[in-house]
Write an enzyme that holds these catalytic residues in place. Structure first.
Site, PDB file in Angstrom:
ATOM      1  N   PRO A 200      16.902   1.676 -18.901  1.00 29.60           N
ATOM      2  CA  PRO A 200      17.281   2.269 -20.192  1.00 29.60           C
ATOM      3  C   PRO A 200      16.138   3.071 -20.796  1.00 29.60           C
ATOM      4  O   PRO A 200      14.978   2.914 -20.392  1.00 29.60           O
ATOM      5  CB  PRO A 200      17.632   1.047 -21.052  1.00 29.60           C
ATOM      6  CG  PRO A 200      16.901  -0.086 -20.415  1.00 29.60           C
ATOM      7  CD  PRO A 200      16.848   0.204 -18.957  1.00 29.60           C
ATOM      8  N   PRO A 201      16.432   3.934 -21.752  1.00 27.22           N
ATOM      9  CA  PRO A 201      15.368   4.736 -22.385  1.00 27.22           C
ATOM     10  C   PRO A 201      14.310   3.851 -23.044  1.00 27.22           C
ATOM     11  O   PRO A 201      14.631   2.836 -23.664  1.00 27.22           O
ATOM     12  CB  PRO A 201      16.122   5.553 -23.449  1.00 27.22           C
ATOM     13  CG  PRO A 201      17.537   5.575 -22.986  1.00 27.22           C
ATOM     14  CD  PRO A 201      17.767   4.288 -22.263  1.00 27.22           C
ATOM     15  N   LYS A 205       9.420   3.809 -17.711  1.00 25.27           N
ATOM     16  CA  LYS A 205       9.510   4.401 -16.369  1.00 25.27           C
ATOM     17  C   LYS A 205       8.416   5.461 -16.160  1.00 25.27           C
ATOM     18  O   LYS A 205       7.716   5.456 -15.151  1.00 25.27           O
ATOM     19  CB  LYS A 205      10.901   5.015 -16.160  1.00 25.27           C
ATOM     20  CG  LYS A 205      12.045   4.029 -16.317  1.00 25.27           C
ATOM     21  CD  LYS A 205      13.382   4.665 -16.069  1.00 25.27           C
ATOM     22  CE  LYS A 205      13.750   5.675 -17.116  1.00 25.27           C
ATOM     23  NZ  LYS A 205      13.957   5.066 -18.463  1.00 25.27           N
ATOM     24  N   THR A 206       8.277   6.362 -17.115  1.00 26.70           N
ATOM     25  CA  THR A 206       7.255   7.415 -16.993  1.00 26.70           C
ATOM     26  C   THR A 206       5.857   6.824 -17.011  1.00 26.70           C
ATOM     27  O   THR A 206       4.971   7.250 -16.253  1.00 26.70           O
ATOM     28  CB  THR A 206       7.425   8.432 -18.137  1.00 26.70           C
ATOM     29  OG1 THR A 206       8.767   8.928 -18.135  1.00 26.70           O
ATOM     30  CG2 THR A 206       6.462   9.592 -17.978  1.00 26.70           C
ATOM     31  N   GLU A 422      26.686 -11.159 -47.405  1.00 27.20           N
ATOM     32  CA  GLU A 422      25.561 -11.577 -46.565  1.00 27.20           C
ATOM     33  C   GLU A 422      25.350 -13.092 -46.620  1.00 27.20           C
ATOM     34  O   GLU A 422      24.947 -13.699 -45.625  1.00 27.20           O
ATOM     35  CB  GLU A 422      24.282 -10.854 -46.990  1.00 27.20           C
ATOM     36  CG  GLU A 422      24.341  -9.334 -46.876  1.00 27.20           C
ATOM     37  CD  GLU A 422      24.673  -8.842 -45.476  1.00 27.20           C
ATOM     38  OE1 GLU A 422      24.389  -9.573 -44.499  1.00 27.20           O
ATOM     39  OE2 GLU A 422      25.236  -7.736 -45.356  1.00 27.20           O
TER      40      GLU A 422
END
Length: 611
Positions: A200-201, A205-206, A422
């Site tokens: 996934p982004p 990886k890079t 909430e």
């Protein structure tokens, strides 16, 4: 490259010469046309000129070929065009007009006719000179756009990468080959030609690819998949050829193609036929990967977050032999990533990164890096000397839900509805054992649309869920709507996102997980890919209309039962709900400890344990 081989910069004298020529030509044009600009002659037709001549009103003329300029007796300048008339001079002499004849200047005509061309040549020469100074890029459409990161510039190593230990182990083999290829070649082994990093982004990886180059200490060429695709036909294929040629010349080296899905998508998947520019580029890439071998010392790395759209020919053995999945980090991985990024900031002693890792399930490496940076910015804004736990937790909320919007004006009635909504989520997260425990409740608006939020914290990373746990999650999600109906007897739009998540989850329970007693252990609906839409996944109905009705009824039953369970629990604990909502209206933000204190959770838990 020798000094003499470098393109010479234009000298100051050559620049001055060009400037002088341009200025001279400009002044020549200006002075030639200046009298006409200041006192422009009146343009008349030839018949009016003859009439004025017959009346004796013409004082003097200047004849240049067929053009006549002159003055009338009153001093008015004129000009006209005269046809070939042999009697014209006789008429002028008979009226005693001063006649002056001039030949047309050949050099002036040439200068004025060639001046635009000369300007164009000078501009083109200047452009070419500038392009050659920058490496001749004007003629380099087909050259590779890859950026070279030399071994001295690539200082990223595996110590800078955390949370992806399995992927690092897989890539160690590539590093060992680049350092000592003979070790593998003497046994007849063949290193993978290509390695595809999938994930996934933001999963790193890079960063992993750069770390491989840093560890191996070899040149690292990086290029994006979109850099191959241009408007000019054949440019992409030419750049692919040039990229691999550069790789061979710099072997051993690593070629990294980021976002390879931009060029490696399934062929014949477009409406323009099978011979568009992108497919030609992919064909050239496939041919180049077949044409080189790893004995040359060139390793091809690529990354993508859409492996499902890649062409099968790209993934076969012999091309991208090895596919490494880079998943989102687990609890230990998140802690390791936080430690890497925390080295760059000053942390207070009260910051426990393990606690922060537990609060960030589903965060990618990029999210965690952003979290640490946001915390540092928040601490700097408050003029603190170190980042404290408070800034870290606030940064988590900023990353998850966006920045606080305290300036947003909310009416008292809306604020009250949000507080009970909430509080319903928070109370049920403590009352239902299968649900994740509450961590924080807030009614301060955040991001684009969130008027409030309830943050739950899992005790550990989960990969499997039982039916009971899923039903518990649905019940907590419906707690907000149930609290609104219980207190105000009216629904609001605040539960829109809750209802969307609940409906989708219930549908998956029936159609994907086989958690329906009526429909059995079946997967209903087949995933199909649309070729002409780039293999986007869609659902195809592979069941009858009768089964579709049963699915709808089962989804409705699961949602209704979860809602009734939420409503019943809140009715039994209405006093706790109101107490919690009142405190939330007063303080706006409550942490887990405060919520448990308000509803007496610990004492109730101890009482049940003793009984």
């Amino acid at each position: 490259m020798n000094k003499s081989d470098k393109p010479q910069k234009p000298t100051q004298s050559s620049r001055n010469l060009i400037l002088a020529v341009v200025v001279f030509l400009g002044l020549l044009i200006v002075f030639n046309h200046l009298p006409q600009v200041l006192n422009p002659p009146k343009e008349i037709i030839f018949s009016d000129f003859i009439a004025a001549l017959g009346k004796g009103k013409v004082q003097e003329v200047v004849i240049v070929e067929n053009n006549i300029k002159g003055k009338f007796s009153d001093g008015t300048a004129f000009k006209t065009y005269a046809p070939e008339d042999p009697d014209l001079v006789k008429m002028l002499r008979s009226k005693e007009v001063k006649i002056k004849a001039e030949p047309e200047s050949a050099w002036k005509s040439i200068v004025f006719s060639l001046f635009p061309l000369l300007l164009f040549i000078l501009f083109f020469w200047f452009l070419i000179r500038r392009q050659f100074q920058s490496g001749g890029k004007v003629f380099s459409f087909g050259k590779s756009q890859a950026k070279l990161h030399s071994e001295t510039a690539t200082k990223i190593t595996f110590s800078d990468v955390a949370g992806v230990e399995e992927a690092k182990e897989e890539l160690q083999e590539v590093i060992a080959f680049l350092k000592n290829p003979q070790k593998f070649q003497k046994l007849g082994g063949r290193i993978p030609k290509g390695i595809l990093l999938m994930g996934p982004p933001g999963s790193g990886k890079t960063l992993l690819a750069k770390a491989v180059a840093g560890e191996a200490k070899v040149p690292f060429f990086s290029i994006s998949g979109s850099d191959f695709v241009e408007m000019f036909v054949g440019v992409g294929a030419s750049r692919v050829r040039d990229l691999f040629e550069i790789g061979r010349k710099n072997a051993p080296c690593i070629i990294f193609i980021d976002e390879i899905d931009a060029v490696g998508r399934l062929r014949f998947a477009g409406l323009g036929g099978g011979h568009d520019e992108r497919e030609q580029t992919l064909n050239q890439l496939l041919a180049e990967m077949d044409g080189f071998n790893t004995q040359e010392g060139v390793i091809l790395l690529a990354s993508t977050n859409r492996p499902d759209v890649l062409d099968p020919a790209l993934l076969r053995p012999g091309r991208f032999d090895r596919q490494i999945v880079v998943n989102q980090p687990d609890l230990n991985g998140r802690e390791a990533i936080l430690k890497v990024h925390a080295k760059k900031v000053i942390l207070n002693k009260d910051v426990d990164l393990k606690v922060i890792a537990r609060q960030t399930p589903g965060f990618s490496g990029a999210d965690l890096a952003n979290l640490v940076n946001e915390a540092a910015l928040l601490a700097a804004r408050k003029d603190k000397k170190a980042v404290e736990i408070k800034e870290m937790e606030e940064a988590i909320e900023r990353v998850m839900a966006g920045p606080e919007r305290k300036s947003r004006i909310i009416s008292e009635q809306e604020k009250k509805i949000v507080a009970y909504h909430e509080s319903g989520h928070a109370l049920l997260s403590l009352l239902i054992p299968e649900a994740d425990s509450v961590h924080k409740v807030s009614i301060i608006p955040r991001g684009v649309a969130a008027l409030g939020y309830t943050m739950q914290l899992a005790s550990e990373d989960r990969y499997l869920y039982t039916k009971g746990e899923l039903l518990g999650k649905l019940t907590v999600l419906l707690g907000g709507r149930a609290a609104e109906m219980l207190i105000f007897n009216e629904a609001s739009t605040g539960a829109q996102n809750d209802l969307s998540v609940v409906t989708e989850a219930a549908h998956r329970m029936i159609c994907e997980f086989g958690m329906s007693e009526k429909l059995g252990h079946l997967t209903l609906g087949r995933k199909e890919t649309q070729v002409f839409l780039g293999r986007d996944i869609v659902k195809e109905k592979n069941y009858s209309e009768e089964t579709a009705q049963k699915i709808d009824m089962e989804v409705r039953r699961i949602v209704d039962e979860s809602y009734e369970r939420a409503l019943d629990l809140l009715k039994e604990n209405k006093e706790k709900l109101e107490r919690l909502a009142r405190t939330l209206l007063e303080k706006e933000v409550l942490d887990a400890k405060e919520v448990k204190q308000i509803i007496g959770y610990e004492s109730e838990k101890n009482r049940k344990a003793h009984s």
